[in-house]
Design an enzyme around this catalytic site. Structure first.
Site, PDB file in Angstrom:
ATOM      1  N   LYS A  39       0.836  -1.206   0.000  1.00 25.68           N
ATOM      2  CA  LYS A  39       0.000   0.000   0.000  1.00 25.68           C
ATOM      3  C   LYS A  39       0.872   1.258   0.000  1.00 25.68           C
ATOM      4  O   LYS A  39       0.571   2.226  -0.692  1.00 25.68           O
ATOM      5  CB  LYS A  39      -0.947   0.000   1.202  1.00 25.68           C
ATOM      6  CG  LYS A  39      -2.102  -0.988   1.010  1.00 25.68           C
ATOM      7  CD  LYS A  39      -2.966  -1.112   2.248  1.00 25.68           C
ATOM      8  CE  LYS A  39      -3.997  -2.224   2.079  1.00 25.68           C
ATOM      9  NZ  LYS A  39      -4.576  -2.671   3.336  1.00 25.68           N
ATOM     10  N   LYS A  65      -2.825 -10.569 -10.949  1.00 31.94           N
ATOM     11  CA  LYS A  65      -3.848 -10.870  -9.946  1.00 31.94           C
ATOM     12  C   LYS A  65      -4.982  -9.828 -10.004  1.00 31.94           C
ATOM     13  O   LYS A  65      -4.719  -8.626 -10.035  1.00 31.94           O
ATOM     14  CB  LYS A  65      -3.211 -10.836  -8.548  1.00 31.94           C
ATOM     15  CG  LYS A  65      -4.205 -11.108  -7.450  1.00 31.94           C
ATOM     16  CD  LYS A  65      -3.761 -10.582  -6.108  1.00 31.94           C
ATOM     17  CE  LYS A  65      -4.958 -10.545  -5.199  1.00 31.94           C
ATOM     18  NZ  LYS A  65      -5.125  -9.458  -4.325  1.00 31.94           N
ATOM     19  N   LYS A 100      -8.799  -4.596  -6.939  1.00 32.90           N
ATOM     20  CA  LYS A 100      -9.303  -3.232  -7.073  1.00 32.90           C
ATOM     21  C   LYS A 100      -8.168  -2.255  -7.315  1.00 32.90           C
ATOM     22  O   LYS A 100      -8.277  -1.329  -8.097  1.00 32.90           O
ATOM     23  CB  LYS A 100      -9.995  -2.816  -5.759  1.00 32.90           C
ATOM     24  CG  LYS A 100     -11.467  -3.066  -5.746  1.00 32.90           C
ATOM     25  CD  LYS A 100     -12.000  -2.968  -4.323  1.00 32.90           C
ATOM     26  CE  LYS A 100     -11.394  -4.060  -3.449  1.00 32.90           C
ATOM     27  NZ  LYS A 100     -12.183  -4.485  -2.321  1.00 32.90           N
TER      28      LYS A 100
HETATM   29  P1  ADP Z   1      -8.658  -6.306  -3.535  1.00 33.62           P
HETATM   30  O1  ADP Z   1      -7.300  -6.916  -3.784  1.00 33.62           O
HETATM   31  O2  ADP Z   1      -9.455  -6.206  -4.772  1.00 33.62           O
HETATM   32  O3  ADP Z   1      -8.557  -4.994  -2.771  1.00 33.62           O
HETATM   33  P2  ADP Z   1      -9.379  -7.440  -0.990  1.00 33.62           P
HETATM   34  O4  ADP Z   1      -7.951  -7.262  -0.551  1.00 33.62           O
HETATM   35  O5  ADP Z   1     -10.403  -6.563  -0.370  1.00 33.62           O
HETATM   36  O6  ADP Z   1      -9.433  -7.316  -2.586  1.00 33.62           O
HETATM   37  O7  ADP Z   1      -9.752  -8.968  -0.769  1.00 33.62           O
HETATM   38  C1  ADP Z   1     -10.937  -9.483  -0.187  1.00 33.62           C
HETATM   39  C2  ADP Z   1     -10.834 -11.003  -0.159  1.00 33.62           C
HETATM   40  O8  ADP Z   1     -10.798 -11.509  -1.514  1.00 33.62           O
HETATM   41  C3  ADP Z   1      -9.551 -11.514   0.510  1.00 33.62           C
HETATM   42  O9  ADP Z   1      -9.832 -12.711   1.214  1.00 33.62           O
HETATM   43  C4  ADP Z   1      -8.632 -11.761  -0.654  1.00 33.62           C
HETATM   44  O10 ADP Z   1      -7.636 -12.717  -0.355  1.00 33.62           O
HETATM   45  C5  ADP Z   1      -9.602 -12.256  -1.738  1.00 33.62           C
HETATM   46  N1  ADP Z   1      -9.102 -11.917  -3.083  1.00 33.62           N
HETATM   47  C6  ADP Z   1      -8.923 -10.670  -3.593  1.00 33.62           C
HETATM   48  N2  ADP Z   1      -8.475 -10.715  -4.872  1.00 33.62           N
HETATM   49  C7  ADP Z   1      -8.358 -12.035  -5.178  1.00 33.62           C
HETATM   50  C8  ADP Z   1      -7.940 -12.748  -6.352  1.00 33.62           C
HETATM   51  N3  ADP Z   1      -7.574 -12.124  -7.446  1.00 33.62           N
HETATM   52  N4  ADP Z   1      -7.934 -14.103  -6.301  1.00 33.62           N
HETATM   53  C9  ADP Z   1      -8.331 -14.760  -5.175  1.00 33.62           C
HETATM   54  N5  ADP Z   1      -8.730 -14.147  -4.040  1.00 33.62           N
HETATM   55  C10 ADP Z   1      -8.758 -12.806  -4.026  1.00 33.62           C
END
Ligand code: ADP
Ligand code: TRP
Length: 321
Positions: A110, A189, A192
Site C-alpha cells: 500500500k 492478480k 481493485k
Molecule cells: P482487492 O485486492 O481487490 O482490494 P481485498 O484485498 O479486499 O481485494 O480482498 C478481499 C478477499 O478476496 C480476501 O480474502 C482476498 O484474499 C480475496 N481476493 C482478492 N483478490 C483475489 C484474487 N484475485 N484471487 C483470489 N482471491 C482474491
C-alpha cells in the site's frame, strides 16, 4: 468448527473476491458455526469519504446476501457494530512487536502504491487479529494474499497466551488452491488496486465488453496452446464444470481457434453463473428494513460471543478483576 472471515467495503466485489473468498464463506456456512462481517473499520484506513463508506458497506451486505450468504445459517454483521473488537485490539497492541508489522507485505504494498502511511494502515493486522480472536475462530477462509495476516494473528495470540496464560484459540487460514489468485483483465492478480477487475454485479453489456478486451498474447490462431497457466483458461475454469473444462483444454491443445471464442465462453458462462444472484440482489435491495434487521440480529449475536472472549482477555492481562 468455528469459522470467521471479514471483507473490506472498499469498492464493489469482483470475481477474485468471489472465487477466492466469498464462495468459501458460502460453502462453510452449512456445517459450521460461521461469522462473516463487513470490515468497515479496516476500510476507514483508505476510504476517507463518509457517504462513500456507508454506501460501500450497504453494497457489500447486499452482494453477500445475493451470493448466497444465509443469515439463518451464518452470523452476518458490520464490524463497527461490535465495539468490543476495538477494545480487544488495544489489549493486543502492547504485545505486538513493531518488526512483526513491518514485515507485512500488504502494508508495504500500500505504501509502495503511494498511500500515506497512517497508523491505522500500519496496525491493520492487529485489528484483524482482534477480529479473529474475539470469536474463538478456528478457521479463516481467505484468498492467498491474506494468509500472512492470519499468521500474524497466530503470532500475536501465541505471545499473549505465553505471557498471560491460555486465552485465545489459534486460527488457521483456509485457502482454495485452485482459485487462490484469480487473474484480472491484464493477466495479473485481479485486484481493485490494479484497475483490472470484473465486478460480479456490473451491468452485463459493459461487463461483456470488458471480458472481450482481456489482454492475450499474439500467438497465431493455428498454434496449439498449453492451457495450464493461460489466464483466459484460468478464468473459464472458475465457471466451468469438469466436462466443459476438459473440452476447452482439448481445444487449446488442438489449436486453430481464436481467443475471442474463449472470451465469449467466459462471458456466457459467467452470465449464467450469476443470473440468480443478480435477481436476488434486486430483491434484497428493495427490502432495506429486512436487511437492517439481518444486520441488527447479526450484531447482537456476534456481541454475545465477543464480550465473552473480551472479558476472558481482560481478566488474563489484569485490566479487570
Ligand atoms: P482487492 O485486492 O481487490 O482490494 P481485498 O484485498 O479486499 O481485494 O480482498 C478481499 C478477499 O478476496 C480476501 O480474502 C482476498 O484474499 C480475496 N481476493 C482478492 N483478490 C483475489 C484474487 N484475485 N484471487 C483470489 N482471491 C482474491
Ligand atoms: N484484511 C482482510 C482483507 O483485506 C479483511 C479482514 C479484516 C479480515 N478482518 C478480517 C479477513 C478477519 C479475515 C479475518 O481482505
Amino acid at each position: 468448527m468455528r469459522v470467521l472471515s471479514g471483507i473490506q467495503p472498499t469498492g464493489r466485489f469482483h470475481w477474485g473476491n468471489y472465487f477466492g473468498a466469498i464462495r468459501q464463506y458460502i460453502d462453510l456456512q452449512s456445517d459450521n458455526e460461521a461469522y462473516y462481517f463487513i470490515a468497515n473499520l479496516h476500510a476507514l484506513t483508505t476510504v476517507r469519504e463518509a457517504d462513500q463508506l456507508r454506501q460501500n458497506t450497504l453494497d457489500a451486505v447486499l452482494d453477500l446476501l445475493a451470493l448466497g450468504l444465509d443469515p439463518d445459517r451464518a452470523t452476518l454483521f458490520v464490524q463497527s457494530d461490535v465495539p468490543e473488537v476495538s477494545e480487544l485490539c488495544w489489549l493486543l497492541m502492547s504485545g505486538t512487536p513493531m518488526g512483526l508489522l513491518e514485515r507485512c507485505v500488504s502494508y508495504k504494498d500500500k505504501i509502495a502504491k503511494g498511500l500515506t502511511a497512517n497508523a491505522g494502515l500500519f496496525t491493520y493486522p492487529v485489528l484483524q487479529a482482534a477480529d479473529i480472536l474475539i470469536y474463538d475462530a478456528e478457521v479463516v477462509p481467505v484468498g492467498l494474499d491474506q494468509v500472512q495476516h492470519v499468521e500474524v494473528c497466530r503470532d500475536i495470540a501465541q505471545s499473549f497466551n505465553h505471557h498471560f496464560g491460555e486465552t485465545f484459540v489459534l486460527p488457521k487460514p483456509s485457502v482454495l488452491e485452485a482459485t487462490a489468485k484469480v487473474p484480472g483483465t491484464d493477466g495479473e492478480k485481479m485486484s481493485k488496486s490494479y484497475d483490472n477487475t470484473i465486478e460480479i454485479f456490473e451491468p452485463l453489456k459493459p461487463q461483456r465488453k470488458k471480458i472481450m478486451r482481456i489482454t492475450t498474447d499474439s500467438r497465431p490462431m493455428e498454434d496449439a496452446k498449453e492451457p495450464e497457466g493461460d489466464h483466459l483458461f484460468q478464468l473459464f475454469a472458475c465457471f466451468a464444470d469438469a466436462a466443459e473444462l476438459a473440452e476447452m483444454a482439448a481445444m487449446y491443445r488442438r489449436g486453430g481457434f481464436g481467443y475471442g471464442e474463449v472470451k465469449k465462453a467466459i462471458a456466457d458462462a459467467s452470465e449464467r453463473y450469476f443470473e440468480e444472484p443478480r435477481a436476488k440482489r434486486e430483491e434484497f435491495a428493495a427490502h432495506p428494513a429486512r436487511v437492517a434487521e439481518i444486520l441488527a440480529d447479526g450484531a447482537s449475536q456476534a456481541r454475545k460471543k465477543a464480550s465473552e472472549v473480551l472479558n476472558r482477555a481482560k481478566k488474563a492481562c489484569g485490566v479487570s478483576g
